[in-house]
Design a protein around this motif. Structure first.
Motif, PDB file in Angstrom:
ATOM      1  N   GLN A  55      -0.280  -2.688 -13.229  1.00  0.00           N
ATOM      2  CA  GLN A  55      -0.965  -2.597 -11.947  1.00  0.00           C
ATOM      3  C   GLN A  55      -0.446  -2.728 -10.428  1.00  0.00           C
ATOM      4  N   ASP A  56       0.685  -3.401 -10.532  1.00  0.00           N
ATOM      5  CA  ASP A  56       1.573  -3.347  -9.417  1.00  0.00           C
ATOM      6  C   ASP A  56       2.284  -1.818  -9.110  1.00  0.00           C
ATOM      7  N   LEU A  57       2.732  -1.419 -10.227  1.00  0.00           N
ATOM      8  CA  LEU A  57       3.409  -0.026 -10.130  1.00  0.00           C
ATOM      9  C   LEU A  57       2.291   1.173  -9.802  1.00  0.00           C
ATOM     10  N   ALA A  58       1.356   0.855 -10.300  1.00  0.00           N
ATOM     11  CA  ALA A  58       0.286   2.120 -10.210  1.00  0.00           C
ATOM     12  C   ALA A  58      -0.389   1.648  -8.643  1.00  0.00           C
ATOM     13  N   ALA A  59      -0.320   0.719  -8.082  1.00  0.00           N
ATOM     14  CA  ALA A  59      -0.746   0.553  -6.591  1.00  0.00           C
ATOM     15  C   ALA A  59       0.206   1.089  -5.780  1.00  0.00           C
ATOM     16  N   VAL A  60       1.706   0.860  -6.105  1.00  0.00           N
ATOM     17  CA  VAL A  60       2.661   1.568  -5.356  1.00  0.00           C
ATOM     18  C   VAL A  60       2.564   3.051  -5.246  1.00  0.00           C
ATOM     19  N   THR A 104      11.234  -3.432   0.382  1.00  0.00           N
ATOM     20  CA  THR A 104      11.078  -4.789   0.034  1.00  0.00           C
ATOM     21  C   THR A 104      10.304  -5.409   1.107  1.00  0.00           C
ATOM     22  N   ARG A 105      10.522  -5.040   2.529  1.00  0.00           N
ATOM     23  CA  ARG A 105       9.611  -5.550   3.517  1.00  0.00           C
ATOM     24  C   ARG A 105       8.168  -5.220   3.336  1.00  0.00           C
ATOM     25  N   LEU A 106       7.968  -3.927   2.860  1.00  0.00           N
ATOM     26  CA  LEU A 106       6.554  -3.308   2.605  1.00  0.00           C
ATOM     27  C   LEU A 106       5.941  -4.074   1.665  1.00  0.00           C
ATOM     28  N   LEU A 107       6.393  -4.251   0.586  1.00  0.00           N
ATOM     29  CA  LEU A 107       5.807  -4.765  -0.584  1.00  0.00           C
ATOM     30  C   LEU A 107       5.739  -6.170  -0.930  1.00  0.00           C
ATOM     31  N   SER A 108       6.610  -7.015  -0.104  1.00  0.00           N
ATOM     32  CA  SER A 108       6.619  -8.471  -0.117  1.00  0.00           C
ATOM     33  C   SER A 108       5.199  -9.040  -0.024  1.00  0.00           C
ATOM     34  N   GLY A 109       4.982  -9.910  -0.907  1.00  0.00           N
ATOM     35  CA  GLY A 109       3.694 -10.369  -0.557  1.00  0.00           C
ATOM     36  C   GLY A 109       2.417  -9.548  -1.394  1.00  0.00           C
ATOM     37  N   GLN A 110       2.750  -8.048  -1.482  1.00  0.00           N
ATOM     38  CA  GLN A 110       1.612  -7.259  -1.982  1.00  0.00           C
ATOM     39  C   GLN A 110       1.672  -7.244  -3.283  1.00  0.00           C
ATOM     40  N   VAL A 111       3.021  -7.102  -4.108  1.00  0.00           N
ATOM     41  CA  VAL A 111       3.191  -7.070  -5.477  1.00  0.00           C
ATOM     42  C   VAL A 111       3.897  -8.031  -5.970  1.00  0.00           C
ATOM     43  N   GLY A 112       4.022  -8.277  -7.504  1.00  0.00           N
ATOM     44  CA  GLY A 112       4.888  -9.085  -7.858  1.00  0.00           C
ATOM     45  C   GLY A 112       6.444  -8.894  -7.459  1.00  0.00           C
ATOM     46  N   GLU A 113       7.259  -9.904  -7.740  1.00  0.00           N
ATOM     47  CA  GLU A 113       8.648  -9.700  -7.433  1.00  0.00           C
ATOM     48  C   GLU A 113       9.271  -8.569  -8.391  1.00  0.00           C
ATOM     49  N   GLU A 114       8.879  -8.487  -9.631  1.00  0.00           N
ATOM     50  CA  GLU A 114       9.538  -7.597 -10.709  1.00  0.00           C
ATOM     51  C   GLU A 114       9.336  -6.375 -10.087  1.00  0.00           C
ATOM     52  N   CYS A 115       8.070  -5.910  -9.500  1.00  0.00           N
ATOM     53  CA  CYS A 115       7.641  -4.652  -9.246  1.00  0.00           C
ATOM     54  C   CYS A 115       8.520  -4.413  -7.937  1.00  0.00           C
ATOM     55  N   LEU A 122       9.793  10.713  -6.688  1.00  0.00           N
ATOM     56  CA  LEU A 122       9.951   9.369  -6.776  1.00  0.00           C
ATOM     57  C   LEU A 122       8.615   9.028  -7.115  1.00  0.00           C
ATOM     58  N   VAL A 123       7.484   9.695  -6.731  1.00  0.00           N
ATOM     59  CA  VAL A 123       6.133   9.169  -6.931  1.00  0.00           C
ATOM     60  C   VAL A 123       5.733   9.420  -8.453  1.00  0.00           C
ATOM     61  N   ASP A 124       6.170  10.530  -8.874  1.00  0.00           N
ATOM     62  CA  ASP A 124       5.999  11.021 -10.509  1.00  0.00           C
ATOM     63  C   ASP A 124       6.841   9.894 -11.284  1.00  0.00           C
ATOM     64  N   ALA A 125       8.108   9.411 -10.872  1.00  0.00           N
ATOM     65  CA  ALA A 125       8.657   8.337 -11.410  1.00  0.00           C
ATOM     66  C   ALA A 125       7.907   6.973 -11.580  1.00  0.00           C
ATOM     67  N   LEU A 126       7.298   6.511 -10.593  1.00  0.00           N
ATOM     68  CA  LEU A 126       6.682   5.396 -10.470  1.00  0.00           C
ATOM     69  C   LEU A 126       5.541   5.559 -11.278  1.00  0.00           C
ATOM     70  N   GLU A 127       4.783   6.377 -11.210  1.00  0.00           N
ATOM     71  CA  GLU A 127       3.700   6.548 -12.276  1.00  0.00           C
ATOM     72  C   GLU A 127       3.816   6.624 -13.746  1.00  0.00           C
ATOM     73  N   GLU A 128       4.973   7.200 -13.949  1.00  0.00           N
ATOM     74  CA  GLU A 128       5.646   7.255 -15.478  1.00  0.00           C
ATOM     75  C   GLU A 128       5.785   5.761 -16.069  1.00  0.00           C
ATOM     76  N   LEU A 129       6.510   4.840 -15.013  1.00  0.00           N
ATOM     77  CA  LEU A 129       6.882   3.652 -15.211  1.00  0.00           C
ATOM     78  C   LEU A 129       5.523   2.687 -15.173  1.00  0.00           C
ATOM     79  N   ALA A 130       4.660   3.111 -14.430  1.00  0.00           N
ATOM     80  CA  ALA A 130       3.358   2.450 -14.299  1.00  0.00           C
ATOM     81  C   ALA A 130       2.556   2.547 -15.839  1.00  0.00           C
ATOM     82  N   ALA A 131       2.438   3.771 -16.372  1.00  0.00           N
ATOM     83  CA  ALA A 131       2.100   4.000 -17.798  1.00  0.00           C
ATOM     84  C   ALA A 131       2.875   3.106 -18.612  1.00  0.00           C
ATOM     85  N   SER A 132       4.143   3.202 -18.542  1.00  0.00           N
ATOM     86  CA  SER A 132       5.033   2.666 -19.684  1.00  0.00           C
ATOM     87  C   SER A 132       4.670   1.272 -19.630  1.00  0.00           C
TER      88      SER A 132
END
Length: 271
Positions: A32-37, A66-77, A95-105
């Motif tokens: 969910q977090d990776l999909a949001a990013v 890290t500053r942008l995502l802090s508190g918005q997604v989990g630490e692992e993401c 970069l976005v394609d890679a994030l989308e693949e990791l979210a599906a994975s």
């Protein structure tokens, strides 16, 4: 992907697999977090260009992420995304394609842990066949004018309660955010990811003392022979099991621990 992006994606997959092998990580939440990013960077073109700017130092880009995502997604993401932006990408879209693949994975890891990966792979295939044979359905799902919410509702009515929740989430994300791909190409890519994940088995091995390299090799070979594919060993030490090893693959447990044997003997004597 070409050149630098191919290397960056390979590194991202390694980092993701190391994270996914840790059963303490909530795979569904990570997805969910990776999909949001992914959605954020797909929408904010200027931001993703900054995060992939080759003129900027990798560490500076990681700190920004890290500053942008802090508190918005989990630490692992957040850590995973920071690692991705440290790498060099041939284009910001890669970069976005890679994030989308990791979210599906990550979704597929959740299915694998639940022992449902084969079902998800089969459902993705069957859905692709349905779409291919039903022109009206395909038109409704690919209509560029129709609202995303309407498409999602249609998919929920088709798949809800009939397909695994992971299948439903993957298909809904693909249809509501195709990112320029055809529906057929997206389903094919998801099926390929599922097949690759199925061929990568992970065994959580708990032993009373650390295993030697020889023992790890023998155990890996034995499990590979048993399951017919390479098995990655995720090792843990728990002195309370007294001796032997306990192996967990998905929902299946192969228990050779002495403590469990003693407990079983006690139960038999009591009975």
């Amino acid at each position: 992907m070409n050149g630098a992006s191919r290397e960056a994606l390979a590194s991202a997959r390694e980092s993701f697999n190391a994270l996914a092998d840790n059963t303490a990580v909530d795979a569904e939440k990570l997805a969910q977090d990776l999909a949001a990013v992914t959605a954020l960077l797909d929408r904010e073109v200027s931001l993703r260009r900054v995060l992939t700017d080759p003129a900027q130092a990798g560490e500076a880009k990681a700190q920004l992420a890290t500053r942008l995502l802090s508190g918005q997604v989990g630490e692992e993401c957040a850590e995973l995304v920071s690692g991705l932006v440290r790498s060099r990408w041939s284009s910001s879209r890669d970069l976005v394609d890679a994030l989308e693949e990791l979210a599906a994975s990550a979704e597929l890891v959740a299915a694998q842990r639940a022992g449902a990966l084969d079902d998800v792979e089969d459902e993705l295939f069957r859905f692709s066949r349905i779409v291919g044979s039903d022109s009206a359905l395909r038109a409704a799902l690919t209509d560029k004018v129709a609202a995303r919410a309407a498409k999602a509702q249609l998919l929920h009515s088709l798949l809800g309660g009939k397909a695994h929740p992971v299948t439903e989430r993957l298909v809904v994300r693909l249809v509501t955010a195709p990112r320029g791909r055809s529906l057929e190409a997206g389903l094919t890519a998801l099926s390929k990811l599922a097949a690759e994940r199925r061929d990568r088995m992970v065994a959580v091995v708990t032993s009373a003392v650390p295993l030697s390299d020889v023992q790890k090799q023998r155990l890996g070979d034995a499990l590979a022979g048993l399951y017919g594919r390479r098995v990655h060993l995720n090792l843990d030490v728990d002195p309370e099991i007294l001796g032997g090893v306990q192996v967990r693959i998905g929902d299946e447990v192969i228990n050779g621990a002495i403590a469990e044997r003693l407990a079983e003997a006690g139960r038999r004597m009591a009975g």
